[in-house]
Scaffold this motif. Structure first.
Motif, short mmCIF file in Angstrom:
data_model
loop_
_atom_site.label_atom_id
_atom_site.label_comp_id
_atom_site.label_asym_id
_atom_site.label_seq_id
_atom_site.Cartn_x
_atom_site.Cartn_y
_atom_site.Cartn_z
N TRP A 72 -12.96 67.99 132.57
CA TRP A 72 -13.14 67.53 134.06
C TRP A 72 -14.72 67.30 134.10
O TRP A 72 -15.18 66.36 135.22
N ILE A 73 -15.77 67.78 133.26
CA ILE A 73 -17.02 67.34 133.50
C ILE A 73 -17.46 65.96 133.23
O ILE A 73 -17.97 65.25 134.06
N PRO A 74 -17.02 65.58 131.97
CA PRO A 74 -17.30 64.13 131.73
C PRO A 74 -16.42 63.36 132.90
O PRO A 74 -17.03 61.89 133.04
N ALA A 75 -15.33 63.43 133.02
CA ALA A 75 -14.55 62.74 134.10
C ALA A 75 -15.16 62.52 135.13
O ALA A 75 -15.54 61.30 135.72
N LEU A 76 -15.96 63.63 136.05
CA LEU A 76 -16.33 63.41 137.26
C LEU A 76 -17.65 62.83 137.11
O LEU A 76 -18.28 62.16 137.87
N ALA A 77 -18.41 63.07 135.79
CA ALA A 77 -19.71 62.48 135.41
C ALA A 77 -19.48 60.92 135.57
O ALA A 77 -20.41 59.94 135.93
N VAL A 78 -18.41 60.42 134.77
CA VAL A 78 -18.31 58.96 134.66
C VAL A 78 -18.04 58.35 136.00
O VAL A 78 -18.63 57.41 136.38
N ILE A 79 -17.36 58.87 136.87
CA ILE A 79 -16.89 58.54 138.27
C ILE A 79 -18.39 58.26 139.08
O ILE A 79 -18.79 57.48 139.79
N LEU A 80 -19.36 59.65 139.05
CA LEU A 80 -20.41 59.41 139.72
C LEU A 80 -21.50 58.27 139.43
O LEU A 80 -21.87 57.77 140.20
N LEU A 81 -21.38 58.06 138.08
CA LEU A 81 -22.44 57.24 137.49
C LEU A 81 -22.25 55.86 138.01
O LEU A 81 -22.86 55.18 138.29
N LEU A 82 -20.88 55.59 137.76
CA LEU A 82 -20.27 54.27 137.93
C LEU A 82 -20.42 53.73 139.65
O LEU A 82 -20.54 52.88 139.98
N THR A 83 -20.03 55.09 140.20
CA THR A 83 -20.18 54.81 141.75
C THR A 83 -21.55 54.58 142.23
O THR A 83 -21.86 53.69 143.01
N GLY A 84 -22.53 55.30 141.83
CA GLY A 84 -23.79 55.18 141.81
C GLY A 84 -24.39 53.65 141.72
O GLY A 84 -25.29 53.00 142.52
N SER A 85 -24.13 53.28 140.54
CA SER A 85 -24.42 51.75 140.17
C SER A 85 -23.71 51.04 141.22
O SER A 85 -24.36 50.01 141.58
N ASN A 86 -22.47 51.06 141.54
CA ASN A 86 -21.87 50.11 142.88
C ASN A 86 -22.71 50.14 143.79
O ASN A 86 -22.59 49.33 144.58
#
Length: 468
Positions: free
Chosen positions: A132-146
């Motif tokens: 769940w940690i990398p799953a959440l990290a990926v969402i936050l990273l790509l949302t931030g870039s968007n």
């Protein structure tokens, strides 16, 4: 000058920028058809249909090519972030644009958790970190870039797509060498696997049709370029390039890859369950094949998640601009990013990730509710293009071939695939949940249309290109 599209109203804080470059649009159009389904999910289609899965993918590719030609006809005439939803709104009625727009948003909302969970599991297997940690990290990273600017989405997608393309080209080159017996370390060569294990279609025609469904859903994403192109400096030029290239992209990446797989790996091999690409690389005795595929898979799912956040937010933005979603979602940042739409789409996606960990049965039903949305979208595009041409729309630059015959044939084919889903036990739940959701949205759309009216006077007709 071009008139503003229906959702890009000329008001401060409600316009999108044209921040995507031509090279980014090109890679987005390529990357849109290369998802994790090609690298891993295609193995299920091979196992279900045998070597005849090639026919399944050829039929699915033919359908997507026809649908994209129809969509290109309308999108080149009137580039619009709402894409087919906006065109359906104008040609079929407000209820149609409303319902297919929300269905499409829902589809990509669910892509976010699917891809995040897949990325989390791969990273967890490599690092022993809870998934769940990398799953959440990926969402936050790509949302931030968007959230920062559309060029950030474009740049991420450019490099994600480039890595995927390089990986597939390398795979195809190695595959051809192995088939020809020119790869010394390979344990297999030739094409005998096409018929040596029960024949070309060992499970019959029904299995080929079942494989068609898997193949068809693997192609979802081709239409994203018509959404993204509206935020580029030359939308018509970029859309035309993408439409022209869709045939060779599908042929090279999907048909070519699947042909290599069924030539080199028996369709009933146990190791196909780990992924079709990995099974082939293992037989080639490529050092570190498992690690290579893990990296490519993470890139593929990150690419899909990146596009999901972008696509869902733009569709929500478009719906809000047409009055079919809360007005707050039509507001943009100083950089022209619909931040409220991005955040809302991401929050729902994160909630779905949490549901998968806490209530997996509920999550499975949520996923099933989007199972037939791709087919519904294709149907709406075909019906819209038919309606536009019947109303006198005359596209100047991109035309659907063989109109109205190929358009009508496409509509009949899609209807047949929906019937097939009702017949095959493994797809019935997906069909009925998707149809149920669509029916609810259609009823709400009809009610809204009667209350608010369906006049669209702020945009050019769908089938007629805007003039300078």
């Amino acid at each position: 000058m071009q008139p503003p599209s229906s959702e890009q109203v000329p008001a401060t804080g409600a316009t999108l920028t044209q921040g995507l470059k031509g090279r980014q649009i090109t890679m987005i159009s390529i990357g849109g058809v290369i998802g994790a389904g090609l690298f891993v999910g295609s193995s299920a289609a091979v196992a279900s249909a045998g070597p005849a899965v090639i026919i399944s993918f050829l039929l699915a590719a033919a359908l997507v090519v026809l649908v994209m030609q129809m969509l290109g006809e309308m999108a080149v005439a009137n580039p619009d972030t709402g894409s087919f939803s906006t065109y359906a709104d104008r040609a079929l009625g407000r209820w149609a644009g409303f319902s297919i727009g929300w269905l499409y948003w829902w589809f990509y909302i669910l892509v976010i958790p699917i891809e995040a969970i897949a990325a989390g599991e791969v990273v967890s297997g490599l690092t022993s970190v809870p998934s769940w940690i990398p799953a959440l990290a990926v969402i936050l990273l790509l949302t931030g870039s968007n959230l920062l600017a559309v060029r950030n989405y474009g740049e991420f997608e450019y490099w994600f797509s480039l890595i995927k393309v390089v990986a597939i080209v390398a795979f195809l080159v190695l595959g051809v060498l192995a088939v020809l017996g020119l790869l010394p370390a390979s344990d297999t060569h030739g094409v005998s696997n096409l018929w040596s294990h029960g024949g070309f279609a060992p499970k019959g025609v029904t299995a080929v049709l079942a494989g068609l469904l898997t193949a068809m859903f693997s192609f979802q994403g081709s239409e994203i370029v018509t959404i993204a192109a509206a935020e580029s400096e030359e939308p018509r030029k970029n859309i035309k390039k993408a439409i022209r290239a869709v045939v060779w992209r599908l042929g090279l990446f999907y048909i070519g890859s699947i042909l290599v797989v069924v030539c080199l790996v028996p369709w009933n091999a146990d190791d196909l369950a780990a992924g079709s690409y990995q099974a082939v690389l293992d037989r080639m005795n490529i050092p570190g094949a498992a690690r290579i595929m893990d990296v490519v898979l993470v890139v593929a799912v990150c690419s899909c998640l990146n596009s999901a956040v972008y696509t869902a937010s733009r569709m929500l933005f478009s719906l809000a601009g047409r009055g079919d979603a809360p007005a707050a979602f039509a507001r943009t940042s100083p950089h022209g990013v619909p931040r409220n739409a991005v955040l809302a789409s991401t929050v729902v996606g994160i909630a779905a990730v949490i549901a998968d960990y806490l209530l997996p049965e509920v999550f499975s039903y949520l996923i099933a509710s989007s199972g037939a949305i791709a087919l519904m979208m294709y149907m709406v595009i075909a019906l819209t293009q038919y309606a536009v041409r019947r109303k006198g729309g005359r596209p100047a630059e991109v035309r659907m071939w063989g109109f109205p015959y190929l358009t009508l044939a496409t509509i009949v084919f899609i209807a047949g695939v929906l019937v097939l889903m009702a017949v095959l036990p493994g797809h019935r739940l997906e069909l009925w949940l998707s149809l149920g959701l669509a029916a609810v949205l259609a009823v709400v759309g009809v009610v809204r249309q009667r209350r608010l009216g369906e006049s669209r006077t702020d945009a050019a007709p769908v089938g007629v290109a805007s003039r300078s």
